[in-house]
Scaffold this motif. Structure first.
Motif, PDB file in Angstrom:
ATOM      1  N   SER A 164       5.282  10.818   1.414  1.00  0.00           N
ATOM      2  CA  SER A 164       4.356   9.712   1.232  1.00  0.00           C
ATOM      3  C   SER A 164       4.928   8.524   1.991  1.00  0.00           C
ATOM      4  N   THR A 165       4.087   7.519   2.209  1.00  0.00           N
ATOM      5  CA  THR A 165       4.558   6.337   2.921  1.00  0.00           C
ATOM      6  C   THR A 165       4.204   5.091   2.123  1.00  0.00           C
ATOM      7  N   PHE A 166       4.925   4.047   2.431  1.00  0.00           N
ATOM      8  CA  PHE A 166       4.760   2.795   1.720  1.00  0.00           C
ATOM      9  C   PHE A 166       4.862   1.666   2.725  1.00  0.00           C
ATOM     10  N   SER A 167       3.999   0.661   2.580  1.00  0.00           N
ATOM     11  CA  SER A 167       4.104  -0.523   3.424  1.00  0.00           C
ATOM     12  C   SER A 167       3.877  -1.766   2.568  1.00  0.00           C
ATOM     13  N   GLY A 168       4.467  -2.856   2.984  1.00  0.00           N
ATOM     14  CA  GLY A 168       4.292  -4.100   2.248  1.00  0.00           C
ATOM     15  C   GLY A 168       5.491  -4.430   1.387  1.00  0.00           C
ATOM     16  N   ASN A 169       5.234  -5.108   0.291  1.00  0.00           N
ATOM     17  CA  ASN A 169       6.262  -5.623  -0.607  1.00  0.00           C
ATOM     18  C   ASN A 169       6.973  -4.483  -1.351  1.00  0.00           C
ATOM     19  N   ILE A 174       0.856  -1.188   0.000  1.00  0.00           N
ATOM     20  CA  ILE A 174       0.000   0.000   0.000  1.00  0.00           C
ATOM     21  C   ILE A 174       0.888   1.231   0.000  1.00  0.00           C
ATOM     22  N   TRP A 175       0.569   2.147  -0.904  1.00  0.00           N
ATOM     23  CA  TRP A 175       1.305   3.403  -1.011  1.00  0.00           C
ATOM     24  C   TRP A 175       0.333   4.523  -0.693  1.00  0.00           C
ATOM     25  N   TYR A 176       0.655   5.309   0.315  1.00  0.00           N
ATOM     26  CA  TYR A 176      -0.171   6.435   0.737  1.00  0.00           C
ATOM     27  C   TYR A 176       0.451   7.730   0.225  1.00  0.00           C
ATOM     28  N   SER A 177      -0.366   8.558  -0.428  1.00  0.00           N
ATOM     29  CA  SER A 177       0.129   9.805  -1.001  1.00  0.00           C
ATOM     30  C   SER A 177      -0.989  10.831  -1.044  1.00  0.00           C
ATOM     31  N   SER A 178      -0.615  12.081  -1.094  1.00  0.00           N
ATOM     32  CA  SER A 178      -1.616  13.116  -1.341  1.00  0.00           C
ATOM     33  C   SER A 178      -1.903  13.150  -2.841  1.00  0.00           C
ATOM     34  N   VAL A 179      -3.063  13.654  -3.186  1.00  0.00           N
ATOM     35  CA  VAL A 179      -3.422  13.790  -4.601  1.00  0.00           C
ATOM     36  C   VAL A 179      -2.423  14.712  -5.298  1.00  0.00           C
ATOM     37  N   ASP A 180      -2.049  15.803  -4.635  1.00  0.00           N
ATOM     38  CA  ASP A 180      -1.116  16.766  -5.226  1.00  0.00           C
ATOM     39  C   ASP A 180       0.245  16.132  -5.509  1.00  0.00           C
TER      40      ASP A 180
END
Length: 126
Positions: free
Chosen positions: A89-94, A62-68
């Motif tokens: 932004s953040t990233f979790s998983g593979n 899962i990659w979390y980011s703002s739309v901008d």
């Protein structure tokens, strides 16, 4: 959701054969937030192919980011790894899926392959 982002996800299946050459496969969900709203994009990666859906289903990464920020990524104005390292932004998983998926983003405007530049310079010196 911006039109640029919509167009980016719509283009993935056509671009997959050129980008996804490794045998890695899995799912990555991109969660794009703006204010209190989060849009989910689920991308199934397989060698040479991609399937995109608007789903909050679980994924391998899962990659979390703002739309901008994501719009800057899809237009080449910033780079994915740099955004994660700057904690934008953040990233979790593979992690492998993130490293593969980032190849769908364009290079920054004006970027050229160094081999191409070297060939041009070699041609001028003759």
């Amino acid at each position: 959701m911006t039109e640029v982002t919509e167009d980016f996800f719509a283009s993935l299946p056509d671009r997959a054969p050129a980008v996804l050459r490794s045998p890695v496969s899995g799912t990555i969900r991109i969660d794009l937030s703006t204010g209190a709203r989060t849009d989910h994009w689920r991308v199934e990666l397989a060698p040479g192919q991609v399937r995109v859906s608007r789903s909050p289903e679980p994924a391998d990464a899962i990659w979390y980011s703002s739309v901008d920020l994501f719009e800057r990524l899809v237009t080449g104005r910033t780079q994915g790894i740099a955004a994660v390292l700057r904690n934008e932004s953040t990233f979790s998983g593979n992690l492998t899926l993130f490293l593969i998926f980032r190849h769908f983003f364009p290079d920054p405007p004006g970027t050229r392959d160094p081999r191409e530049v070297a060939r041009e310079q070699a041609g001028r010196s003759r």
